[in-house]
Design a protein around this motif. Sequence first.
Motif, PDB file in Angstrom:
ATOM      1  N   LEU A  97       0.822  -1.212   0.000  1.00  0.00           N
ATOM      2  CA  LEU A  97       0.000   0.000   0.000  1.00  0.00           C
ATOM      3  C   LEU A  97       0.854   1.260   0.000  1.00  0.00           C
ATOM      4  CD1 LEU A  97      -2.687  -1.033   2.650  1.00  0.00           C
ATOM      5  CD2 LEU A  97      -2.880  -1.113   0.139  1.00  0.00           C
ATOM      6  N   MET A  98       1.912   1.252   0.801  1.00  0.00           N
ATOM      7  CA  MET A  98       2.745   2.435   0.956  1.00  0.00           C
ATOM      8  C   MET A  98       4.060   2.029   1.614  1.00  0.00           C
ATOM      9  SD  MET A  98       0.738   4.166   4.227  1.00  0.00           S
ATOM     10  CE  MET A  98       2.036   5.289   4.779  1.00  0.00           C
ATOM     11  N   VAL A  99       5.041   2.901   1.504  1.00  0.00           N
ATOM     12  CA  VAL A  99       6.279   2.746   2.256  1.00  0.00           C
ATOM     13  C   VAL A  99       6.490   4.048   3.004  1.00  0.00           C
ATOM     14  CG1 VAL A  99       8.774   2.421   2.131  1.00  0.00           C
ATOM     15  CG2 VAL A  99       7.273   1.119   0.610  1.00  0.00           C
ATOM     16  N   ALA A 100       6.684   3.949   4.313  1.00  0.00           N
ATOM     17  CA  ALA A 100       6.869   5.150   5.122  1.00  0.00           C
ATOM     18  C   ALA A 100       7.959   4.866   6.154  1.00  0.00           C
ATOM     19  CB  ALA A 100       5.565   5.548   5.792  1.00  0.00           C
ATOM     20  N   TRP A 101       8.152   5.794   7.047  1.00  0.00           N
ATOM     21  CA  TRP A 101       9.249   5.694   8.004  1.00  0.00           C
ATOM     22  C   TRP A 101       8.717   5.787   9.428  1.00  0.00           C
ATOM     23  CZ3 TRP A 101      14.335   5.135   6.185  1.00  0.00           C
ATOM     24  CH2 TRP A 101      14.471   5.238   4.794  1.00  0.00           C
ATOM     25  N   MET A 102       9.375   5.081  10.322  1.00  0.00           N
ATOM     26  CA  MET A 102       9.048   5.182  11.752  1.00  0.00           C
ATOM     27  C   MET A 102      10.302   5.584  12.521  1.00  0.00           C
ATOM     28  SD  MET A 102       6.765   1.798  12.549  1.00  0.00           S
ATOM     29  CE  MET A 102       5.161   1.517  11.784  1.00  0.00           C
ATOM     30  N   ASN A 103      10.112   6.428  13.535  1.00  0.00           N
ATOM     31  CA  ASN A 103      11.164   6.599  14.528  1.00  0.00           C
ATOM     32  C   ASN A 103      10.776   5.755  15.760  1.00  0.00           C
ATOM     33  OD1 ASN A 103       9.144   8.047  15.710  1.00  0.00           O
ATOM     34  ND2 ASN A 103      10.195  10.033  15.669  1.00  0.00           N
ATOM     35  N   ARG A 104      11.561   5.839  16.810  1.00  0.00           N
ATOM     36  CA  ARG A 104      11.266   5.008  17.981  1.00  0.00           C
ATOM     37  C   ARG A 104       9.873   5.271  18.534  1.00  0.00           C
ATOM     38  NH1 ARG A 104      15.659   2.561  20.490  1.00  0.00           N
ATOM     39  NH2 ARG A 104      17.605   3.017  19.384  1.00  0.00           N
ATOM     40  N   ASP A 105       9.505   6.530  18.551  1.00  0.00           N
ATOM     41  CA  ASP A 105       8.217   6.898  19.123  1.00  0.00           C
ATOM     42  C   ASP A 105       7.071   6.344  18.269  1.00  0.00           C
ATOM     43  OD1 ASP A 105       6.420   8.036  20.830  1.00  0.00           O
ATOM     44  OD2 ASP A 105       6.844  10.109  20.247  1.00  0.00           O
ATOM     45  N   ALA A 106       7.196   6.485  16.957  1.00  0.00           N
ATOM     46  CA  ALA A 106       6.148   5.972  16.066  1.00  0.00           C
ATOM     47  C   ALA A 106       6.026   4.457  16.191  1.00  0.00           C
ATOM     48  CB  ALA A 106       6.457   6.365  14.621  1.00  0.00           C
ATOM     49  N   LEU A 107       7.156   3.788  16.282  1.00  0.00           N
ATOM     50  CA  LEU A 107       7.131   2.331  16.410  1.00  0.00           C
ATOM     51  C   LEU A 107       6.495   1.917  17.735  1.00  0.00           C
ATOM     52  CD1 LEU A 107       7.829  -0.483  15.393  1.00  0.00           C
ATOM     53  CD2 LEU A 107      10.189  -0.125  16.177  1.00  0.00           C
ATOM     54  N   SER A 108       6.859   2.620  18.801  1.00  0.00           N
ATOM     55  CA  SER A 108       6.247   2.311  20.100  1.00  0.00           C
ATOM     56  C   SER A 108       4.738   2.546  20.061  1.00  0.00           C
ATOM     57  CB  SER A 108       6.881   3.154  21.210  1.00  0.00           C
ATOM     58  OG  SER A 108       6.231   2.879  22.440  1.00  0.00           O
TER      59      SER A 108
END
Lengths: 146, 146
Positions: free
Chosen positions: B49-60
């Motif tokens: 569907l998409m490719v995006a990015w996570m930082n630690r906070d987004a992943l948590s």
Amino acid sequence: MTETSPRFTFDSPSADASEQETGTVFRPRFDANGLIPCVTIDAKRHDVLMVAWMNRDALSRTLETGEAWYWSRSRAELWHKGETSGQIQKVVSLVVDCDQDTLVLAVNVLGDGGCCHTGRRSCFYRSVDIDGPGRTRLVYLPAAPS
Amino acid sequence: MTETSPRFTFDSPSADASEQETGTVFRPRFDANGLIPCVTIDAKRHDVLMVAWMNRDALSRTLETGEAWYWSRSRAELWHKGETSGQIQKVVSLVVDCDQDTLVLAVNVLGDGGCCHTGRRSCFYRSVDIDGPGRTRLVYLPAAPS
């Protein structure tokens, strides 16, 4: 895809978002390191095999040869996938996303059908599971036949 | 996934490749910008569907809430996908690759089932076709129903 195409050059990304997102000119947006991420999927099963990076040269060679070429960030060199392992990736289709900064490459894998350097068919073989409050653990997925 | 988990912290990548690649400890490798790429696929159809990015906070937060959170590089802010559009992504599974520097997130999309900011179901709607020697053009893929 053909094996006789000469080198490809690529237009620059457009400052006009509409052109970038709705146009029919391929304007791949390479990042500050000159790289674009490529999600490689199995052309038949459609599952994600690996995610790697291409620079202009790797992208051109992929189009020229109909086989996947990447830029190895760890080795800092062009990487003709499968050249030593026999796990050549024959290109079936290449798709770009809305703002043209990511690619999805659908391939048929030759050789033993593997893709991951660990010997597995896909690089994605462990699930991130929640193992308690604020805790995770990795759980191996069932192995799919090659 | 549960909605009651507290904040997650993550172990550092191991210098031991074997531990990183075969261990059962989640050791996500964030890049120099503190980001890890995430390939988001439809949990039922399995297409990208998409490719995006996570930082630690987004992943948590993704693990805490069972809904996809990303780091928007263009807006430089946390991004709870669907918060304004209603296109919330409910997490079905999260899978990590061999060296733990890429994620695949399988989701069910709420709202109208869209994902791309252009209104489409997937961000990947144009194929890169060869249009002659060394030349490409983008060709629209048939639209899949939402």
